[in-house]
Design a protein around this motif. Structure first.
Motif, PDB file in Angstrom:
ATOM      1  N   THR A  26       3.347   1.912   3.085  1.00 56.23           N
ATOM      2  CA  THR A  26       4.252   0.875   3.113  1.00 56.23           C
ATOM      3  C   THR A  26       5.343   1.028   2.017  1.00 56.23           C
ATOM      4  N   ALA A  27       5.012   1.168   0.849  1.00 56.67           N
ATOM      5  CA  ALA A  27       5.798   1.586  -0.504  1.00 56.67           C
ATOM      6  C   ALA A  27       6.719   2.628  -0.108  1.00 56.67           C
ATOM      7  N   ARG A  28       6.095   3.612   0.458  1.00 57.76           N
ATOM      8  CA  ARG A  28       6.982   5.157   0.703  1.00 57.76           C
ATOM      9  C   ARG A  28       7.828   4.895   1.680  1.00 57.76           C
ATOM     10  N   ASP A  52       0.944  -1.244  -0.179  1.00 57.14           N
ATOM     11  CA  ASP A  52      -0.063  -0.049  -0.018  1.00 57.14           C
ATOM     12  C   ASP A  52       1.036   1.256   0.103  1.00 57.14           C
ATOM     13  N   LEU A 104       3.611   6.884  -6.942  1.00 54.57           N
ATOM     14  CA  LEU A 104       4.248   6.913  -5.564  1.00 54.57           C
ATOM     15  C   LEU A 104       4.676   8.362  -5.203  1.00 54.57           C
ATOM     16  N   TRP A 129       4.821   3.854 -12.000  1.00 60.82           N
ATOM     17  CA  TRP A 129       4.868   3.481 -10.559  1.00 60.82           C
ATOM     18  C   TRP A 129       5.569   4.394  -9.500  1.00 60.82           C
ATOM     19  N   GLN A 155      -2.212   0.868  -8.823  1.00 54.96           N
ATOM     20  CA  GLN A 155      -2.412  -0.501  -8.339  1.00 54.96           C
ATOM     21  C   GLN A 155      -3.656  -0.908  -8.693  1.00 54.96           C
ATOM     22  N   GLY A 203       3.701  -7.616  -0.129  1.00 54.38           N
ATOM     23  CA  GLY A 203       4.192  -6.486   0.955  1.00 54.38           C
ATOM     24  C   GLY A 203       2.832  -5.647   1.355  1.00 54.38           C
ATOM     25  N   TYR A 220      -1.479   6.591  -6.932  1.00 58.46           N
ATOM     26  CA  TYR A 220      -0.882   5.378  -6.485  1.00 58.46           C
ATOM     27  C   TYR A 220      -1.889   4.407  -6.574  1.00 58.46           C
ATOM     28  N   ARG A 267      -0.007  -5.334   3.836  1.00 58.25           N
ATOM     29  CA  ARG A 267       0.104  -5.329   5.474  1.00 58.25           C
ATOM     30  C   ARG A 267      -1.399  -5.295   5.969  1.00 58.25           C
TER      31      ARG A 267
END
Lengths: 126, 137
Positions: free
Chosen positions: A54-56, A51, B53, B49, B64, B135, B60, B137
């Protein structure tokens, strides 16, 4: 005794004298790409669908920012050199070939700058 | 040859790609070039991407959604396969530059190994990514 044809002498065109730099650059970036692309692939497996936060947070880690920055510089230079060879192989028209090689160079530099800017922005924002 | 004018005669053409039976090394060679172009196109997705971000959550979320769709995942699978293949065959090219691995039988066997390994590593990566949730969460 010269082995050059009279026409070749009259044109006065010889070796460009800079092909070796291209050849070596392609190999040097290829070697650099091996660990850097591996880092990228591992990152994608670990955080490819992460998300936003988390990615940042992952990219903002200095080690990750540095490795990704090096990754982009290396791959886009490798891309620039490789695409140039393909264009020179297949595009016979002088003007089109020059235009396409120039376009590839512009695109590669734009890509390097964009990626480094985005990485810096993410990293400095914490 | 000497009794006919060269220009008036139908000259034989040298055989080209479609005439030859393709050895596997011919296939790996052209695959290297195709995957090189594929990787260049794939970097556009990586840049999209990254820019998204750096831009914000909405941009973003769009990336996704597109990359998470079935066509998106198929394209990403192709991109990873292309990357892995190009890297494996690129390593072989570095050995070739050093003069190693030119024997025809060696080059053919290594070609098959590279195709197999590229697919295996890519499938392994995707299996690992799905197992780890990529990844999420």
């Amino acid at each position: 005794m010269s082995l050059r044809t009279p026409l070749s002498k009259a044109r006065g065109l010889g070796s460009a004298k800079d092909g070796v730099g291209h050849f070596i650059g392609q190999r040097a970036t290829a070697i650099a790409n091996i660990p850097l692309v591996t880092c990228f692939l591992v990152s994608v497996v670990l955080y490819g669908a992460a998300d936003y936060e988390t990615a940042r947070a992952y990219l903002a880690h200095p080690v990750v920012t540095i490795l990704m920055g090096l990754f982009f510089v290396s791959i886009f230079n490798h891309m620039r050199l490789g695409l140039q060879v393909i264009i020179e192989d297949y595009v016979a028209n002088d003007g089109s070939r020059l235009a396409l090689v120039l376009l590839v160079n512009f695109a590669a530099f734009a890509a390097v700058f964009s990626s480094l800017f985005c990485l810096a922005r993410i990293s400095f924002a914490g | 040859m000497s009794d006919s004018k060269p220009a008036a005669r139908e000259r034989p053409l040298s055989p080209h790609l479609q005439i030859y039976r393709w050895p596997v090394t011919m296939a790996t060679s052209i695959t290297h070039r195709i995957t090189g172009v594929g990787n260049a196109l794939g970097t556009v997705l990586v840049l999209w991407w990254l820019v998204a971000l750096a831009t914000g959550p909405d941009a973003y979320a769009l990336v996704q959604a597109v990359m998470g769709s079935i066509p998106g995942r198929l394209i990403l699978f192709g991109f990873t396969l292309s990357l892995v293949y190009h890297m494996l065959n690129g390593i072989r090219h570095l050995f070739w530059d050093a003069g190693i691995g030119f024997r025809v039988s060696t080059a053919s066997v290594v070609s098959v190994i590279i195709y197999t390994l590229a697919l295996a590593i890519t499938l392994g990566m995707w299996a690992a990514a799905y197992a780890l949730g990529g990844g999420v969460r």
